[in-house]
Design a protein around this motif. Structure first.
Motif, PDB file in Angstrom:
ATOM      1  N   PRO A 101       0.810  -1.222   0.000  1.00  0.00           N
ATOM      2  CA  PRO A 101       0.000   0.000   0.000  1.00  0.00           C
ATOM      3  C   PRO A 101       0.841   1.269   0.000  1.00  0.00           C
ATOM      4  N   GLU A 102       2.114   1.146   0.341  1.00  0.00           N
ATOM      5  CA  GLU A 102       2.973   2.333   0.361  1.00  0.00           C
ATOM      6  C   GLU A 102       3.402   2.774  -1.027  1.00  0.00           C
ATOM      7  N   ILE A 103       3.253   1.915  -2.029  1.00  0.00           N
ATOM      8  CA  ILE A 103       3.651   2.253  -3.397  1.00  0.00           C
ATOM      9  C   ILE A 103       2.414   2.694  -4.166  1.00  0.00           C
ATOM     10  N   PRO A 104       2.368   3.915  -4.629  1.00  0.00           N
ATOM     11  CA  PRO A 104       1.158   4.406  -5.310  1.00  0.00           C
ATOM     12  C   PRO A 104       1.030   3.828  -6.716  1.00  0.00           C
ATOM     13  N   TRP A 105      -0.197   3.799  -7.188  1.00  0.00           N
ATOM     14  CA  TRP A 105      -0.481   3.388  -8.555  1.00  0.00           C
ATOM     15  C   TRP A 105      -0.347   4.592  -9.478  1.00  0.00           C
ATOM     16  N   GLU A 106       0.204   4.351 -10.675  1.00  0.00           N
ATOM     17  CA  GLU A 106       0.435   5.427 -11.637  1.00  0.00           C
ATOM     18  C   GLU A 106      -0.623   5.382 -12.738  1.00  0.00           C
ATOM     19  N   ARG A 107      -0.924   6.570 -13.287  1.00  0.00           N
ATOM     20  CA  ARG A 107      -1.851   6.688 -14.408  1.00  0.00           C
ATOM     21  C   ARG A 107      -1.100   6.619 -15.736  1.00  0.00           C
ATOM     22  N   LEU A 108      -1.860   6.385 -16.781  1.00  0.00           N
ATOM     23  CA  LEU A 108      -1.309   6.530 -18.120  1.00  0.00           C
ATOM     24  C   LEU A 108      -1.186   8.015 -18.453  1.00  0.00           C
ATOM     25  N   ASP A 155       9.481  -3.858  -6.075  1.00  0.00           N
ATOM     26  CA  ASP A 155      10.767  -4.550  -6.122  1.00  0.00           C
ATOM     27  C   ASP A 155      10.629  -5.954  -6.671  1.00  0.00           C
ATOM     28  N   GLU A 156       9.435  -6.548  -6.599  1.00  0.00           N
ATOM     29  CA  GLU A 156       9.256  -7.930  -7.035  1.00  0.00           C
ATOM     30  C   GLU A 156       8.599  -8.063  -8.406  1.00  0.00           C
ATOM     31  N   ARG A 157       7.741  -7.116  -8.812  1.00  0.00           N
ATOM     32  CA  ARG A 157       6.939  -7.322 -10.013  1.00  0.00           C
ATOM     33  C   ARG A 157       6.447  -5.990 -10.578  1.00  0.00           C
ATOM     34  N   VAL A 158       5.918  -6.094 -11.808  1.00  0.00           N
ATOM     35  CA  VAL A 158       5.226  -4.991 -12.457  1.00  0.00           C
ATOM     36  C   VAL A 158       3.749  -5.355 -12.510  1.00  0.00           C
ATOM     37  N   GLU A 159       2.890  -4.440 -12.063  1.00  0.00           N
ATOM     38  CA  GLU A 159       1.473  -4.748 -11.922  1.00  0.00           C
ATOM     39  C   GLU A 159       0.638  -3.785 -12.758  1.00  0.00           C
ATOM     40  N   ARG A 160      -0.494  -4.286 -13.213  1.00  0.00           N
ATOM     41  CA  ARG A 160      -1.461  -3.453 -13.926  1.00  0.00           C
ATOM     42  C   ARG A 160      -2.858  -3.909 -13.551  1.00  0.00           C
ATOM     43  N   LYS A 161      -3.723  -2.955 -13.284  1.00  0.00           N
ATOM     44  CA  LYS A 161      -5.134  -3.258 -13.044  1.00  0.00           C
ATOM     45  C   LYS A 161      -5.968  -2.373 -13.964  1.00  0.00           C
ATOM     46  N   THR A 162      -6.995  -2.964 -14.519  1.00  0.00           N
ATOM     47  CA  THR A 162      -7.824  -2.263 -15.479  1.00  0.00           C
ATOM     48  C   THR A 162      -9.215  -2.864 -15.454  1.00  0.00           C
ATOM     49  N   GLY A 163     -10.117  -2.254 -16.197  1.00  0.00           N
ATOM     50  CA  GLY A 163     -11.474  -2.774 -16.283  1.00  0.00           C
ATOM     51  C   GLY A 163     -12.483  -1.830 -15.672  1.00  0.00           C
ATOM     52  N   TRP A 164     -13.660  -1.784 -16.245  1.00  0.00           N
ATOM     53  CA  TRP A 164     -14.731  -0.916 -15.758  1.00  0.00           C
ATOM     54  C   TRP A 164     -15.818  -1.762 -15.097  1.00  0.00           C
ATOM     55  N   LEU A 165     -16.493  -2.601 -15.866  1.00  0.00           N
ATOM     56  CA  LEU A 165     -17.482  -3.496 -15.285  1.00  0.00           C
ATOM     57  C   LEU A 165     -16.823  -4.724 -14.676  1.00  0.00           C
ATOM     58  N   VAL A 166     -15.787  -5.226 -15.330  1.00  0.00           N
ATOM     59  CA  VAL A 166     -15.042  -6.385 -14.835  1.00  0.00           C
ATOM     60  C   VAL A 166     -13.618  -5.940 -14.567  1.00  0.00           C
TER      61      VAL A 166
END
Length: 562
Positions: free
Chosen positions: A37-44, A107-118
């Motif tokens: 939770p300490e690492i913020p998510w970035e926008r495009l 430090d361990e991975r690259v993450e992406r979350k996306t989706g509107w309904l799902v």
């Protein structure tokens, strides 16, 4: 009969007693959107909003033409309305994807979350990242953004970020696949008291002590050459380059009351010449335009092409850059390259052309130019062999090795297949003709297929070959699309030797080569039994010794499983 590499772990225990000290091990954080939770998510990049706005305006134009300008009974307006609806829908979906897409690098991975309904969550462990590529289309170039492709060698975990600013994309690439030239230079060593100081002071002395090595320079292996355009522009499919735009133009002109087919019919004199001669005339006119279209498409997609050897993570890597309006950059870790392959369809083979790809682990294998394993477009065989020798540096190029012919029994087998197949087709067509399902003469099609099948059988036999060259094994096969593969022997993880009844009678066998690279397995069909066993023993002698034994008569036999 299958044999595979087996590994054994040997553990050496120390005899001296060591007092056990309790060590607190931090629990591994499970991947998920709520982790770190300490690492913020970035926008495009926010610039994609303006790109989508321009796309929306351009998508509305056809609908406005259909409703406001073309509100007449001249022709149907629904093609323009459909085009406008599709464009608006795609733009709205792209805008929603921008609003709901987030990414971050831990430090361990690259993450992406996306989706509107799902909602979808996808991640790639950083130690599994095989490539960080970027591509640019015209709209991205005008907006100053790039599409970043993060590949792991598996489609399930790979993803793309559409799109990031140029600075952010380059920073992300350097963070995930840092070049040796990006590493900070070492600090000068401190000079102890009493030691002599260089003429330039302690700074000069420290600089002499730890003078950093110069950044690795890029070694250019191949550059774009204008003759490549000629190699790509001539194709039997060139007519479809013209057919697609003509079909779209036909529907676009319908609302204006213009029938493009009638116009073309009057232009070629359809009523006087008839269907077939009109078709021949249209093809004679369309093919030159198709050749020009293929040439322009290849030039725009491969302009400024360069294949270079550089350093990534302190190790050599192969890098390709290509594109004029839409650019793409692909990095390949050279430590994962296990060989190289040439692909020669029949017409290319007659023209002396081939397409070159590397056999590597963790990259997408494919036949198109966009496949990450492809390192050269269609070029002359001589150029491809020169580049292959540079890529597989350190020993004589295996792609120039002299291949051994397979026994004549392999040719006989293929000729029988061609004859039996043609006879079956002719028999089925004859039966359908006698039952009035097809005309009586259709069985002659099977007879006409026979010479073509015999020619294909001869071509398939002439394509067979294999060789051992240094630390590489080379196999070649394919009738209409011949493929030559050079694979490092250390990439072989097992062997599968297969014999049918007819092969056993003819003293031949088929060898399958499992590997973790490229297409995951390669086949050497219909080689002689002694050829096959010698090939296996020459490639992996230690592995072959487990299931191949010397025969008393001087031959070689395969050990039976107990």
């Amino acid at each position: 009969m299958t044999a595979g590499n087996s590994t054994s772990d040997t553990t050496t225990e120390r005899t001296d007693a060591v007092e056990a000290v309790p060590v607190e091990v931090e629990p591994e954080i499970a991947p998920g959107p709520e982790s770190h939770p300490e690492i913020p998510w970035e926008r495009l990049s926010i610039r994609m909003v303006w790109v989508n706005l321009v796309r929306l305006i351009l998508s509305i134009v056809p609908g406005m033409l259909a409703t406001a300008v073309l509100n007449t009974p001249a022709g149907p307006a629904w093609p323009l309305l459909i085009a406008s609806a599709v464009g608006v829908s795609a733009t709205v979906l792209a805008f929603l994807r921008f609003l709901k897409t987030r990414y971050r690098v831990t430090d361990e991975r690259v993450e992406r979350k996306t989706g509107w309904l799902v909602r979808k969550y996808r991640y790639v462990p950083r130690d599994r990242i095989r490539s960080v590529d970027s591509s640019v289309r015209l709209r991205h170039r005008l907006a100053g953004v790039r599409v970043v492709h993060i590949g792991s060698g598996e489609s399930r975990s790979s993803f793309k970020l559409d799109a990031l600013s140029i600075a952010t994309a380059e920073e992300l690439r350097r963070k995930l696949m840092p070049d040796a030239s990006d590493e900070p230079a070492p600090r000068p060593l401190p000079v102890a008291e009493g030691e002599p100081v260089a003429a330039g002071g302690p700074e000069e002395a420290g600089r002499e002590a730890v003078e950093p090595e110069p950044a690795p320079q890029e070694e250019v292996l191949a550059r774009f050459r204008r003759p490549w355009i000629l190699y790509e522009m001539f194709s039997v499919w060139a007519i479809f380059v013209v057919g697609g735009p003509v079909f779209g133009l036909y529907w676009f002109l319908q609302p204006f009351g213009v029938d493009l087919l009638d116009f073309i019919g009057d232009l070629v004199g359809y009523e006087q010449r008839g269907f077939w001669w009109s078709l021949v005339l249209c093809c004679a006119v369309a093919y030159p335009f198709g050749f020009v279209g293929l040439a322009l498409g290849f030039a725009m997609g491969n302009w400024n092409f360069a294949l270079v050897r550089t350093a990534t993570k302190g190790r050599p890597a192969l890098l390709t850059r290509r594109g004029l309006l839409s650019t793409r950059t692909v990095y390949r870790d050279e430590a994962r390259i296990r060989g190289i392959s040439f692909k020669e369809p029949l017409v290319w083979r007659w023209l002396g052309l081939t397409k070159t790809s590397v056999v590597t682990t963790g990259l997408k294998q494919g036949s198109g130019d966009d496949a990450a394993a492809s390192i050269l477009p269609r070029v002359r065989m001589r150029e491809a062999r020169e580049v292959a020798a540079k890529v597989l540096a350190g020993e004589p190029s295996p792609m120039e090795a002299r291949l051994k012919r397979h026994p004549r029994g392999a040719l006989t087998r293929r000729l029988l297949w061609a004859t039996y197949g043609s006879a079956i087709v002719a028999g089925v067509l004859f039966w359908l003709g006698r039952t009035d399902v097809l005309p009586d003469w259709t069985w002659l099609v099977g007879v006409g297929i026979w010479p073509v099948a015999l020619l294909a059988a001869v071509l398939a036999y002439l394509a067979l070959g294999h060789a051992l060259s240094g630390s590489y094994l080379v196999v070649r096969r394919g009738a209409f699309s011949r493929t030559t593969v050079a694979l490092q022997d250390r990439a072989v993880i097992g062997w599968t030797l297969r014999q049918s009844i007819l092969q056993r009678m003819g003293r031949r066998m088929t060898v399958q080569i499992p590997t973790s690279a490229g297409e995951r397995h390669y086949v050497l069909p219909d080689a002689g039994t002694r050829q096959s066993l010698a090939f296996v023993r020459g490639s992996t002698p230690e592995l072959a010794a487990r299931f191949i034994k010397e025969a008393g008569s001087g031959g070689e036999n395969v050990k039976k499983r107990q």
